[in-house]
Design an enzyme around this catalytic site. Structure first.
Site, PDB file in Angstrom:
ATOM      1  N   PHE A 152       0.868  -1.188   0.000  1.00 30.58           N
ATOM      2  CA  PHE A 152       0.000   0.000   0.000  1.00 30.58           C
ATOM      3  C   PHE A 152       0.895   1.225   0.000  1.00 30.58           C
ATOM      4  O   PHE A 152       1.696   1.425   0.910  1.00 30.58           O
ATOM      5  CB  PHE A 152      -0.928   0.038   1.225  1.00 30.58           C
ATOM      6  CG  PHE A 152      -1.936   1.146   1.121  1.00 30.58           C
ATOM      7  CD1 PHE A 152      -3.170   0.926   0.509  1.00 30.58           C
ATOM      8  CD2 PHE A 152      -1.642   2.432   1.567  1.00 30.58           C
ATOM      9  CE1 PHE A 152      -4.102   1.962   0.364  1.00 30.58           C
ATOM     10  CE2 PHE A 152      -2.568   3.467   1.428  1.00 30.58           C
ATOM     11  CZ  PHE A 152      -3.796   3.232   0.828  1.00 30.58           C
TER      12      PHE A 152
ATOM     13  N   ASP B 243       9.512   2.913   1.437  1.00 28.71           N
ATOM     14  CA  ASP B 243       8.347   3.700   1.816  1.00 28.71           C
ATOM     15  C   ASP B 243       8.185   3.581   3.332  1.00 28.71           C
ATOM     16  O   ASP B 243       7.659   2.591   3.841  1.00 28.71           O
ATOM     17  CB  ASP B 243       7.110   3.189   1.076  1.00 28.71           C
ATOM     18  CG  ASP B 243       5.841   3.958   1.466  1.00 28.71           C
ATOM     19  OD1 ASP B 243       5.886   4.682   2.481  1.00 28.71           O
ATOM     20  OD2 ASP B 243       4.824   3.815   0.775  1.00 28.71           O
TER      21      ASP B 243
ATOM     22  N   LYS C 217       2.780  11.166   7.008  1.00 21.10           N
ATOM     23  CA  LYS C 217       2.023  10.885   8.240  1.00 21.10           C
ATOM     24  C   LYS C 217       2.528  11.641   9.477  1.00 21.10           C
ATOM     25  O   LYS C 217       2.210  12.797   9.653  1.00 21.10           O
ATOM     26  CB  LYS C 217       2.019   9.375   8.500  1.00 21.10           C
ATOM     27  CG  LYS C 217       1.187   8.589   7.468  1.00 21.10           C
ATOM     28  CD  LYS C 217       0.799   7.248   8.007  1.00 21.10           C
ATOM     29  CE  LYS C 217       0.153   6.337   6.973  1.00 21.10           C
ATOM     30  NZ  LYS C 217      -1.269   6.523   6.816  1.00 21.10           N
TER      31      LYS C 217
HETATM   32  C1  PLP Z   1       3.142   2.884   3.545  1.00 21.27           C
HETATM   33  C2  PLP Z   1       2.232   3.954   3.043  1.00 21.27           C
HETATM   34  N1  PLP Z   1       2.571   4.646   1.939  1.00 21.27           N
HETATM   35  C3  PLP Z   1       1.787   5.626   1.462  1.00 21.27           C
HETATM   36  C4  PLP Z   1       0.593   5.952   2.073  1.00 21.27           C
HETATM   37  C5  PLP Z   1      -0.258   7.043   1.514  1.00 21.27           C
HETATM   38  O1  PLP Z   1      -0.251   8.159   2.329  1.00 21.27           O
HETATM   39  P1  PLP Z   1      -1.407   9.271   2.190  1.00 21.27           P
HETATM   40  O2  PLP Z   1      -2.663   8.643   2.708  1.00 21.27           O
HETATM   41  O3  PLP Z   1      -0.919  10.423   3.026  1.00 21.27           O
HETATM   42  O4  PLP Z   1      -1.504   9.618   0.752  1.00 21.27           O
HETATM   43  C6  PLP Z   1       0.206   5.264   3.223  1.00 21.27           C
HETATM   44  C7  PLP Z   1      -1.072   5.585   3.888  1.00 21.27           C
HETATM   45  O5  PLP Z   1      -1.622   4.830   4.646  1.00 21.27           O
HETATM   46  C8  PLP Z   1       1.045   4.239   3.719  1.00 21.27           C
HETATM   47  O6  PLP Z   1       0.716   3.539   4.814  1.00 21.27           O
END
Ligand code: PLP
Length: 465
Positions: free
Chosen positions: A156, A241, A270
């Site tokens: 994700f 990520d 976040k």
């Molecule tokens: C690992 C990871 N990458 C990217 C995202 C996307 O972030 P955003 O919701 O701020 O676009 C999330 C969101 O849960 C995430 O957990």
């Protein structure tokens, strides 16, 4: 001098006046399906206050929030240092977002972030996690001249088009295709499969969460080092990520530190702004950055109007200060270890509890099919209605009877995810362990929990009909 035109809005009063209508407002003008979900599972308690790791409903009851706004409130809600930083930005009349200038606060935050990740040299700021992923994909293609991006099953990375193209879950992708081309899925924890894909030498970058958020899936001990070696061998960029795992969540500033890796890019978002202002950051090696911003006429070739805004940058600076001053990362490591240890110990008493895993305060509590005949029929009925539904028989009583807010770790998942504020204390750990013990014990008896299961199964069938 600022003249008060009488247009001052008292937001607290506005909230109080309208809070009881929130579900009607959303049904009418926003996402009606979300309102239906919340009403069906009885989460319509009307939260009115947030402080630290706790939420308070309109009756004043206190809840322990094990979701922390999907991980943004690592320092808890409304931390005084973040609040003061935000107020002081507004009080200082700063020249925010001049655009034909460079931001002082962004410079300070970038320098402080890089001091914490010393193998990287540059920062590109964005406004969200997904926007950071989009930027990383563009930087990777521009830097390598290759088009392919590899990602993992169950990954994700956000829900904008680029990030969605790296999403390992069909449920999110369906209906939105075609996604962007040349994105290749490989199984997580599978170095042989990755070797095969990277050896084509068409892959600009491999994007991976050090611990996968969907399902709370931990890497095998040698996986991430193996990824790094393969990426170096095939000149593919290694992108970690750390949007969910970063900023202390796993008991280290970056989760990658547990496995001693040095990715070419690290993505943060976040918790970076203490949860209060949208923010994102792509940290990377200088040569990658310089491939994109390589001439004066390309100085604005990628960017976003609000990135580097003073509120986000100030909140980021304050977050790093609090993390250090209050030893927040160390607290995450200690309380997380305790929770994993005490929840794991329940496995021998409860046949439905299969596994408890995690690092720091990113914990997965996994359930699975029972072996005894007594429970098997109920389990099968629930699972036939909707895969993963069993977890609701744990999360709903945790919420209603024990005032603990948790989430299931993904569609069809049998794992409950715990990502609370990193500031939880021993009394909170006692609260969590006691509540899980009681709720799991109830799920092993015929009774209220399984009759809730029947009701949910009926709802699930109706929703599908
Ligand atoms: C690992 C990871 N990458 C990217 C995202 C996307 O972030 P955003 O919701 O701020 O676009 C999330 C969101 O849960 C995430 O957990």
């Amino acid at each position: 001098m600022t003249v008060n035109t009488g247009a001052t809005i008292d937001i607290a009063e506005l909230f109080e006046t309208h809070e009881s209508e929130r579900f009607n407002l959303h049904s009418r003008s926003l996402n009606e399906q979300m309102v239906r979900v919340l009403r069906t599972i009885g989460y319509d308690v009307g939260f009115c206050k947030g402080s630290g790791q706790y939420l308070y409903d309109r009756k004043g009851d206190r809840y322990l929030d094990m979701l922390s706004g999907f991980g943004v409130f690592a320092l808890g809600r409304n931390h005084p240092a973040i609040r003061d930083a935000l107020k002081s930005v507004l009080d200082a009349d700063l020249p925010n977002l001049v655009q034909m200038d460079v931001s002082t606060l962004a410079g300070v935050l970038a320098q402080r972030l890089l001091a914490l990740v010393p193998h990287l040299d540059k920062v590109f700021f964005a406004n969200s996690g997904a926007e950071s992923v989009e930027a990383a994909m563009k930087f990777a293609r521009a830097a390598t001249g290759r088009s392919g991006i590899a990602y993992c099953s169950h990954a994700f990375h956000g829900l904008t088009y680029g990030a969605l193209s790296l999403n390992g879950d069909e449920v999110f992708r369906r209906g939105f295709e075609p996604l962007i081309p040349d994105c290749v899925c490989v199984p997580f924890n599978d170095l042989t499969a990755l070797d095969k894909v990277l050896s084509t030498r068409r892959i600009a970058a491999f994007v991976v969460e050090p611990i996968q958020g969907k399902g709370v899936i931990l890497p095998d001990e040698d996986y991430l080092r193996g990824v790094q070696d393969l990426c170096r061998r095939y000149e593919t960029l290694f992108i970690a990520d750390e949007i969910q795992t970063g900023i202390g969540r796993t008991g280290k500033f970056l989760a990658g530190e547990h496995w001693d890796i040095e990715p070419d890019m690290v993505l943060l978002a976040k918790a970076l702004s203490g949860g209060h202002v949208p923010v994102g950051a792509v940290m990377m090696r200088k040569w990658i950055f310089d491939k994109v911003f390589n001439r004066m006429d390309r100085a604005v070739v990628h960017g976003s109007t609000f990135s580097k805004n003073d509120l986000a940058m100030a909140a980021g600076i304050a977050t790093l200060e609090v993390l250090k001053a209050e030893r927040v990362t160390e607290n995450a490591a200690r309380t997380g270890d305790r929770l994993v240890r005490e929840l794991s110990a329940m496995q021998e008493r409860y046949e439905l509890l299969k596994n408890v895993r995690g690092k720091g305060l990113m914990i997965g509590v996994e359930f699975g099919a029972p072996s005894s005949l007594k429970l098997r029929a109920s389990w099968s009925m629930i699972e036939a209605a909707s895969k993963g539904l069993f977890c609701q028989l744990i999360t709903i009583p945790l919420f209603k009877e024990h005032k603990i807010l948790t989430q299931v770790a993904g569609h069809g998942s049998h794992t409950i995810k715990l990502i609370p504020s990193l500031t939880i204390n021993d009394a909170d750990c006692d609260w969590i362990v006691r509540a899980f013990d009681e709720v799991i014990a109830d799920s092993h008896k015929a009774g209220a929990v399984w009759s809730l299961g029947k009701t949910l199964a009926q709802h699930a069938m109706k929703a599908r009909a």
